[in-house]
Motif scaffolding. Structure first.
Motif, PDB file in Angstrom:
ATOM      1  N   LEU A 156       0.835  -1.194   0.000  1.00  0.00           N
ATOM      2  CA  LEU A 156       0.000   0.000   0.000  1.00  0.00           C
ATOM      3  C   LEU A 156       0.877   1.254   0.000  1.00  0.00           C
ATOM      4  CD1 LEU A 156      -2.664  -1.056   2.649  1.00  0.00           C
ATOM      5  CD2 LEU A 156      -2.913  -1.059   0.158  1.00  0.00           C
ATOM      6  N   HIS A 157       0.478   2.239  -0.806  1.00  0.00           N
ATOM      7  CA  HIS A 157       1.237   3.490  -0.909  1.00  0.00           C
ATOM      8  C   HIS A 157       0.301   4.675  -0.746  1.00  0.00           C
ATOM      9  CE1 HIS A 157       4.956   1.568  -2.409  1.00  0.00           C
ATOM     10  NE2 HIS A 157       4.119   0.714  -2.976  1.00  0.00           N
ATOM     11  N   SER A 158       0.817   5.721  -0.111  1.00  0.00           N
ATOM     12  CA  SER A 158       0.074   6.953   0.110  1.00  0.00           C
ATOM     13  C   SER A 158       0.250   7.880  -1.094  1.00  0.00           C
ATOM     14  CB  SER A 158       0.609   7.634   1.376  1.00  0.00           C
ATOM     15  OG  SER A 158      -0.079   8.842   1.589  1.00  0.00           O
ATOM     16  N   MET A 159      -0.867   8.361  -1.614  1.00  0.00           N
ATOM     17  CA  MET A 159      -0.839   9.261  -2.772  1.00  0.00           C
ATOM     18  C   MET A 159      -1.502  10.577  -2.367  1.00  0.00           C
ATOM     19  SD  MET A 159       0.334   7.379  -5.460  1.00  0.00           S
ATOM     20  CE  MET A 159      -0.506   7.695  -6.993  1.00  0.00           C
ATOM     21  N   LYS A 160      -0.727  11.643  -2.347  1.00  0.00           N
ATOM     22  CA  LYS A 160      -1.236  12.945  -1.924  1.00  0.00           C
ATOM     23  C   LYS A 160      -1.159  13.935  -3.084  1.00  0.00           C
ATOM     24  CE  LYS A 160      -0.013  12.228   2.863  1.00  0.00           C
ATOM     25  NZ  LYS A 160       0.441  12.817   4.104  1.00  0.00           N
ATOM     26  N   MET A 161      -2.186  14.754  -3.170  1.00  0.00           N
ATOM     27  CA  MET A 161      -2.242  15.784  -4.207  1.00  0.00           C
ATOM     28  C   MET A 161      -1.134  16.808  -3.981  1.00  0.00           C
ATOM     29  SD  MET A 161      -3.829  17.058  -6.864  1.00  0.00           S
ATOM     30  CE  MET A 161      -5.506  16.468  -7.043  1.00  0.00           C
ATOM     31  N   LYS A 162      -0.438  17.143  -5.078  1.00  0.00           N
ATOM     32  CA  LYS A 162       0.606  18.164  -4.997  1.00  0.00           C
ATOM     33  C   LYS A 162       0.620  18.908  -6.329  1.00  0.00           C
ATOM     34  CE  LYS A 162       5.476  18.871  -3.916  1.00  0.00           C
ATOM     35  NZ  LYS A 162       6.764  18.253  -3.628  1.00  0.00           N
ATOM     36  N   ASN A 163       0.501  20.231  -6.265  1.00  0.00           N
ATOM     37  CA  ASN A 163       0.473  21.063  -7.465  1.00  0.00           C
ATOM     38  C   ASN A 163      -0.597  20.611  -8.462  1.00  0.00           C
ATOM     39  OD1 ASN A 163       2.657  22.599  -6.499  1.00  0.00           O
ATOM     40  ND2 ASN A 163       4.117  21.097  -7.308  1.00  0.00           N
ATOM     41  N   GLY A 164      -1.763  20.236  -7.949  1.00  0.00           N
ATOM     42  CA  GLY A 164      -2.888  19.880  -8.815  1.00  0.00           C
ATOM     43  C   GLY A 164      -2.864  18.480  -9.383  1.00  0.00           C
ATOM     44  N   LYS A 165      -1.918  17.643  -8.936  1.00  0.00           N
ATOM     45  CA  LYS A 165      -1.834  16.277  -9.458  1.00  0.00           C
ATOM     46  C   LYS A 165      -1.483  15.298  -8.349  1.00  0.00           C
ATOM     47  CE  LYS A 165      -0.769  16.956 -14.298  1.00  0.00           C
ATOM     48  NZ  LYS A 165      -2.056  16.543 -14.777  1.00  0.00           N
ATOM     49  N   TYR A 166      -1.916  14.067  -8.557  1.00  0.00           N
ATOM     50  CA  TYR A 166      -1.445  12.965  -7.733  1.00  0.00           C
ATOM     51  C   TYR A 166      -0.226  12.376  -8.440  1.00  0.00           C
ATOM     52  CZ  TYR A 166      -5.905  12.934  -5.181  1.00  0.00           C
ATOM     53  OH  TYR A 166      -6.981  13.276  -4.407  1.00  0.00           O
ATOM     54  N   PRO A 167       0.660  11.730  -7.711  1.00  0.00           N
ATOM     55  CA  PRO A 167       1.789  11.070  -8.375  1.00  0.00           C
ATOM     56  C   PRO A 167       1.279  10.002  -9.354  1.00  0.00           C
ATOM     57  CG  PRO A 167       2.120  11.156  -5.998  1.00  0.00           C
ATOM     58  CD  PRO A 167       0.704  11.578  -6.262  1.00  0.00           C
ATOM     59  N   SER A 168       2.025   9.772 -10.416  1.00  0.00           N
ATOM     60  CA  SER A 168       1.560   8.814 -11.423  1.00  0.00           C
ATOM     61  C   SER A 168       2.022   7.381 -11.148  1.00  0.00           C
ATOM     62  CB  SER A 168       2.023   9.240 -12.816  1.00  0.00           C
ATOM     63  OG  SER A 168       3.431   9.282 -12.867  1.00  0.00           O
ATOM     64  N   ASN A 169       3.109   7.239 -10.397  1.00  0.00           N
ATOM     65  CA  ASN A 169       3.621   5.893 -10.116  1.00  0.00           C
ATOM     66  C   ASN A 169       3.560   5.633  -8.608  1.00  0.00           C
ATOM     67  OD1 ASN A 169       5.028   3.520  -9.744  1.00  0.00           O
ATOM     68  ND2 ASN A 169       6.746   4.089 -11.050  1.00  0.00           N
ATOM     69  N   PRO A 170       2.525   4.932  -8.156  1.00  0.00           N
ATOM     70  CA  PRO A 170       2.389   4.718  -6.710  1.00  0.00           C
ATOM     71  C   PRO A 170       3.512   3.875  -6.109  1.00  0.00           C
ATOM     72  CG  PRO A 170       0.721   3.491  -7.925  1.00  0.00           C
ATOM     73  CD  PRO A 170       1.411   4.355  -8.914  1.00  0.00           C
ATOM     74  N   SER A 171       4.140   3.052  -6.895  1.00  0.00           N
ATOM     75  CA  SER A 171       5.147   2.128  -6.340  1.00  0.00           C
ATOM     76  C   SER A 171       6.362   2.843  -5.763  1.00  0.00           C
ATOM     77  CB  SER A 171       5.584   1.108  -7.395  1.00  0.00           C
ATOM     78  OG  SER A 171       6.315   1.735  -8.427  1.00  0.00           O
ATOM     79  N   VAL A 172       6.581   4.099  -6.159  1.00  0.00           N
ATOM     80  CA  VAL A 172       7.738   4.835  -5.638  1.00  0.00           C
ATOM     81  C   VAL A 172       7.332   5.873  -4.584  1.00  0.00           C
ATOM     82  CG1 VAL A 172       9.100   4.476  -7.733  1.00  0.00           C
ATOM     83  CG2 VAL A 172       7.663   6.518  -7.538  1.00  0.00           C
ATOM     84  N   GLN A 173       6.067   5.856  -4.190  1.00  0.00           N
ATOM     85  CA  GLN A 173       5.590   6.786  -3.174  1.00  0.00           C
ATOM     86  C   GLN A 173       5.744   6.182  -1.776  1.00  0.00           C
ATOM     87  OE1 GLN A 173       4.779   9.981  -4.031  1.00  0.00           O
ATOM     88  NE2 GLN A 173       5.536   9.182  -5.986  1.00  0.00           N
ATOM     89  N   GLU A 174       5.580   7.039  -0.785  1.00  0.00           N
ATOM     90  CA  GLU A 174       5.682   6.610   0.611  1.00  0.00           C
ATOM     91  C   GLU A 174       4.719   5.458   0.899  1.00  0.00           C
ATOM     92  OE1 GLU A 174       4.570   8.518   4.992  1.00  0.00           O
ATOM     93  OE2 GLU A 174       4.744   9.836   3.242  1.00  0.00           O
ATOM     94  N   LYS A 175       5.208   4.472   1.626  1.00  0.00           N
ATOM     95  CA  LYS A 175       4.361   3.333   1.984  1.00  0.00           C
ATOM     96  C   LYS A 175       3.326   3.765   3.018  1.00  0.00           C
ATOM     97  CE  LYS A 175       7.716  -0.248   0.938  1.00  0.00           C
ATOM     98  NZ  LYS A 175       8.552  -1.340   1.433  1.00  0.00           N
ATOM     99  N   TRP A 176       2.133   3.231   2.858  1.00  0.00           N
ATOM    100  CA  TRP A 176       1.058   3.512   3.814  1.00  0.00           C
ATOM    101  C   TRP A 176       1.339   2.738   5.082  1.00  0.00           C
ATOM    102  CZ3 TRP A 176      -2.840   6.895   4.099  1.00  0.00           C
ATOM    103  CH2 TRP A 176      -3.829   6.678   5.076  1.00  0.00           C
ATOM    104  N   LYS A 177       1.282   3.425   6.210  1.00  0.00           N
ATOM    105  CA  LYS A 177       1.554   2.777   7.499  1.00  0.00           C
ATOM    106  C   LYS A 177       0.262   2.253   8.099  1.00  0.00           C
ATOM    107  CE  LYS A 177       5.544   5.741   8.416  1.00  0.00           C
ATOM    108  NZ  LYS A 177       5.558   6.466   7.148  1.00  0.00           N
ATOM    109  N   GLY A 178       0.247   0.984   8.454  1.00  0.00           N
ATOM    110  CA  GLY A 178      -0.931   0.388   9.092  1.00  0.00           C
ATOM    111  C   GLY A 178      -1.943  -0.126   8.087  1.00  0.00           C
TER     112      GLY A 178
END
Length: 200
Positions: A156-178
């Motif tokens: 599981l990865h956390s996807m947060k809006m930044k500059n009007g977009k969500y990241p396109s590749n979830p696999s390189v985003q911060e892991k969701w804790k819990g």
């Protein structure tokens, strides 16, 4: 002897009543069907209780995909040209955004599948890759947009809006804790929800 005649008479009466009831039921159903059909053809049927599929949304997404994927169309087989969609209001503006996903080998690999998040007018918020379904809307927000939880490569990865977009590749985003919070909304649950698929 009188008892046998009486029993036979009662059985005959019951069978006769059942036939009459079945005949009456069939006639009532036939009348309702004919009445509904004539009203539907005549344009006077009351269809207010019939759930309406949002064909405008399907057409909007279909038209957008034909533009977004115009370079891919020659390589796609007829069986690969379909999509699923789900609606969710990400920013509480009373307008739903559209999550568009695919589930065939052209768009999916060992890491997951590709897809899009579209605004209510069909414009692209962003595309995403290597995603497993479903997607979850967390209970937290960033910049008025719901944080999303994507599953990618069994993590599981956390996807947060930044500059009007969500990241396109979830696999390189911060892991969701819990665990995923129980109040999280489930989006684009292609497999469990049995979402309808549409061609494009």
């Amino acid at each position: 002897m009188k008892n046998k005649i009486l029993i036979a008479f009662l059985i005959l009466a019951m069978v006769s009543c059942q036939k009459k009831e079945n005949s009456t039921s069939k006639n009532i159903i036939k009348t309702i069907v004919q009445d509904t059909l004539s009203k539907t053809l005549g344009g006077t049927a009351n269809l207010s209780k019939v759930p309406e599929k949002d064909n405008k949304t399907v057409e909007l997404i279909r038209a957008r995909l034909l533009v977004l994927l115009k370079n891919d169309l020659p390589a796609l087989t007829k069986g690969q040209r379909f999509f699923y969609y789900d609606s969710f209001d990400l920013n509480n503006d009373k307008k739903e955004e559209y999550f568009v996903g695919f589930s065939n080998p052209y768009f999916c690999g060992s890491g997951g599948c590709s897809g899009y998040i579209l605004n209510n007018d069909g414009s692209v918020i962003n595309s995403f890759t290597v995603t497993d379904y479903p997607i979850f809307a967390a209970t937290t927000s960033t910049g008025n947009f719901k944080d999303l939880i994507f599953k990618s490569k069994n993590t599981l990865h956390s996807m947060k809006m930044k500059n009007g977009k969500y990241p396109s590749n979830p696999s390189v985003q911060e892991k969701w804790k819990g665990d995923i919070p129980a109040q999280s909304s489930v989006i684009l649950d292609i497999y469990a929800k049995k979402l309808e698929k549409y061609s494009f």
